[in-house]
Design a protein around this motif. Structure first.
Motif, mmCIF file in Angstrom:
data_model
loop_
_atom_site.group_PDB
_atom_site.id
_atom_site.type_symbol
_atom_site.label_atom_id
_atom_site.label_comp_id
_atom_site.label_asym_id
_atom_site.label_seq_id
_atom_site.Cartn_x
_atom_site.Cartn_y
_atom_site.Cartn_z
ATOM 1 N N ILE A 53 -1.025 -25.714 -51.808
ATOM 2 C CA ILE A 53 -1.547 -26.928 -51.185
ATOM 3 C C ILE A 53 -3.010 -27.093 -51.571
ATOM 4 O O ILE A 53 -3.794 -26.136 -51.492
ATOM 5 C CB ILE A 53 -1.391 -26.878 -49.651
ATOM 6 C CG1 ILE A 53 0.097 -26.879 -49.284
ATOM 7 C CG2 ILE A 53 -2.100 -28.049 -48.994
ATOM 8 C CD1 ILE A 53 0.366 -26.860 -47.798
ATOM 9 N N LYS A 54 -3.353 -28.303 -52.014
ATOM 10 C CA LYS A 54 -4.740 -28.639 -52.341
ATOM 11 C C LYS A 54 -5.144 -29.837 -51.491
ATOM 12 O O LYS A 54 -4.472 -30.870 -51.503
ATOM 13 C CB LYS A 54 -4.889 -28.961 -53.831
ATOM 14 C CG LYS A 54 -4.560 -27.791 -54.745
ATOM 15 C CD LYS A 54 -4.764 -28.158 -56.210
ATOM 16 C CE LYS A 54 -4.459 -26.985 -57.116
ATOM 17 N NZ LYS A 54 -4.686 -27.308 -58.542
ATOM 18 N N LEU A 55 -6.244 -29.680 -50.758
ATOM 19 C CA LEU A 55 -6.721 -30.716 -49.837
ATOM 20 C C LEU A 55 -8.197 -30.971 -50.082
ATOM 21 O O LEU A 55 -8.961 -30.039 -50.375
ATOM 22 C CB LEU A 55 -6.530 -30.271 -48.380
ATOM 23 C CG LEU A 55 -5.087 -30.027 -47.910
ATOM 24 C CD1 LEU A 55 -5.084 -29.077 -46.728
ATOM 25 C CD2 LEU A 55 -4.422 -31.335 -47.539
ATOM 26 N N ALA A 92 -2.508 -20.090 -40.771
ATOM 27 C CA ALA A 92 -1.407 -20.999 -40.450
ATOM 28 C C ALA A 92 -1.827 -22.412 -40.808
ATOM 29 O O ALA A 92 -2.977 -22.799 -40.595
ATOM 30 C CB ALA A 92 -1.069 -20.905 -38.966
ATOM 31 N N LEU A 93 -0.898 -23.170 -41.355
ATOM 32 C CA LEU A 93 -1.156 -24.562 -41.686
ATOM 33 C C LEU A 93 0.080 -25.372 -41.301
ATOM 34 O O LEU A 93 1.167 -25.138 -41.824
ATOM 35 C CB LEU A 93 -1.472 -24.725 -43.169
ATOM 36 C CG LEU A 93 -1.917 -26.125 -43.627
ATOM 37 C CD1 LEU A 93 -2.884 -26.019 -44.794
ATOM 38 C CD2 LEU A 93 -0.729 -26.973 -44.053
ATOM 39 N N ALA A 250 2.657 -18.576 -44.264
ATOM 40 C CA ALA A 250 1.306 -18.042 -44.169
ATOM 41 C C ALA A 250 0.579 -18.390 -45.459
ATOM 42 O O ALA A 250 1.145 -18.311 -46.546
ATOM 43 C CB ALA A 250 1.341 -16.534 -43.967
ATOM 44 N N MET A 251 -0.679 -18.818 -45.343
ATOM 45 C CA MET A 251 -1.436 -19.283 -46.498
ATOM 46 C C MET A 251 -2.739 -18.487 -46.639
ATOM 47 O O MET A 251 -3.275 -17.964 -45.662
ATOM 48 C CB MET A 251 -1.776 -20.772 -46.356
ATOM 49 C CG MET A 251 -0.619 -21.690 -46.035
ATOM 50 S SD MET A 251 0.581 -21.854 -47.363
ATOM 51 C CE MET A 251 -0.344 -22.873 -48.525
ATOM 52 N N SER A 252 -3.228 -18.436 -47.862
ATOM 53 C CA SER A 252 -4.525 -17.828 -48.140
ATOM 54 C C SER A 252 -5.351 -18.799 -48.974
ATOM 55 O O SER A 252 -4.823 -19.448 -49.881
ATOM 56 C CB SER A 252 -4.350 -16.510 -48.902
ATOM 57 O OG SER A 252 -5.604 -15.890 -49.136
ATOM 58 N N LEU A 273 -4.951 -23.626 -51.323
ATOM 59 C CA LEU A 273 -4.253 -22.579 -50.596
ATOM 60 C C LEU A 273 -2.953 -22.227 -51.305
ATOM 61 O O LEU A 273 -2.353 -23.061 -51.975
ATOM 62 C CB LEU A 273 -3.934 -23.018 -49.164
ATOM 63 C CG LEU A 273 -5.113 -23.454 -48.298
ATOM 64 C CD1 LEU A 273 -5.127 -24.979 -48.170
ATOM 65 C CD2 LEU A 273 -5.053 -22.823 -46.917
ATOM 66 N N VAL A 274 -2.497 -20.974 -51.126
ATOM 67 C CA VAL A 274 -1.239 -20.528 -51.709
ATOM 68 C C VAL A 274 -0.462 -19.767 -50.645
ATOM 69 O O VAL A 274 -1.039 -19.083 -49.792
ATOM 70 C CB VAL A 274 -1.486 -19.658 -52.953
ATOM 71 C CG1 VAL A 274 -2.192 -18.349 -52.594
ATOM 72 C CG2 VAL A 274 -0.185 -19.372 -53.681
ATOM 73 N N GLU A 275 0.848 -19.889 -50.694
ATOM 74 C CA GLU A 275 1.724 -19.153 -49.775
ATOM 75 C C GLU A 275 1.661 -17.667 -50.066
ATOM 76 O O GLU A 275 1.724 -17.237 -51.219
ATOM 77 C CB GLU A 275 3.156 -19.665 -49.935
ATOM 78 C CG GLU A 275 4.169 -18.941 -49.085
ATOM 79 C CD GLU A 275 5.588 -19.460 -49.285
ATOM 80 O OE1 GLU A 275 6.520 -18.835 -48.766
ATOM 81 O OE2 GLU A 275 5.746 -20.503 -49.982
#
Length: 281
Positions: A53-55, A92-93, A250-252, A273-275
């Motif tokens: 995910i890129k925000l 968490a996202l 879960a993301m980092s 972020l990556v899982e």
């Protein structure tokens, strides 16, 4: 789903009400191509696809910008400086575009383990989980009072905050006349708080004070083999049977930018972020 994004460590998530300027949620397919001298293509892929995910936001208010920066730089929230709680670990996202918070393989009753312990566990009674001939997982309920729980995989449940409305739909081939749907609420340390249940194929409940996780569970109210495909877990939205599991992984944070905006103290912030299955940084 909840129409705003929530992000943070479980028990300390914050709602980001401002819509992101840029939002990319494409999964990483992990496909590698090999071309032979004859020009034929062979592909190799990993067993699982992971979410990335890129925000990015323009002119975020200071409180929201500081929250995202703390997450990226692994700095504890106010009130935890000097405490025993480490500032690292997976985040968490809650993605407002997700339709079903179950893992995609979990939603279709697929498992990499013959025991199914990566996605399901016995809450009470005697249940044997095993693959069926149709390449999906079934559960053998050996008494009518047995309850099966859906496992998150990283945390003790799916992250929530008090006041969130959670809806849970059991596999649609379970008889609603005998089935029981259940939501177990848990504190940030995993301690059980309360349950919301209904004698039906689905249930909706509101996260109580102190809740940081919810674990969906249920039983068909009968003995025998029952399929596990088609269940759905949502926040703030109706459930839909057999909907794609987007997961709540879960993301980092792997990259971020923090650029002062005009006028100060607003800031332009982006996160990549990556899982992950763990994030010991």
């Amino acid at each position: 789903m909840a129409r705003n994004l929530w992000i943070g460590r479980p028990g300390f998530m914050r709602e980001i009400a401002q819509a992101a300027k840029s939002w990319d949620r494409t999964a990483d397919l992990n496909v590698t191509e090999f071309k032979s001298l004859e020009g034929n293509i062979t592909t190799v892929a990993t067993a699982r696809t992971v979410r990335r995910i890129k925000l990015s936001w323009d002119a975020l208010p200071p409180a929201d910008a500081q929250h995202l920066t703390r997450l990226a730089r692994r700095v504890n929230e106010p009130g935890f400086q000097g405490g025993p709680r480490p500032p690292y670990g997976p985040l968490a996202l809650l993605d407002p575009a997700s339709v079903n918070l179950l893992d995609p393989y979990q939603a279709t009753a697929q498992s990499t383990q013959s025991s199914g312990t990566d996605h399901w566990f016995t809450v009470q009674g005697t249940i044997a989980v095993s693959p069926s001939l149709a390449d999906t997982v079934v559960a053998d309920f050996q008494d009518a009072t047995s309850r099966l729980g859906w496992r998150h995989g990283v945390w003790t449940g799916w992250p929530v905050v008090p006041g969130m409305q959670v809806s849970w739909l059991l596999p649609p081939d379970w008889n609603p006349a005998t089935a029981t749907a259940q939501l177990d609420w848990k504190a940030v340390d995993g301690a059980y708080l309360a349950s919301t249940s209904a004698n039906d194929s689905g249930v909706t409940g509101t996260a109580p004070a102190g809740a940081a996780f919810v674990t969906p569970a249920g039983g068909p109210g009968a003995t025998g083999l029952f399929g596990l495909a088609g269940a759905c877990l949502t926040i703030g939205e109706p459930t839909t049977a057999f909907s794609l599991g987007d997961g709540c992984p879960a993301m980092s944070v792997t990259a971020y930018t923090d650029v002062p905006a005009a006028p100060l103290p607003y800031r332009n912030v982006s996160l990549d972020l990556v899982e992950v299955r763990g994030a010991q940084l």
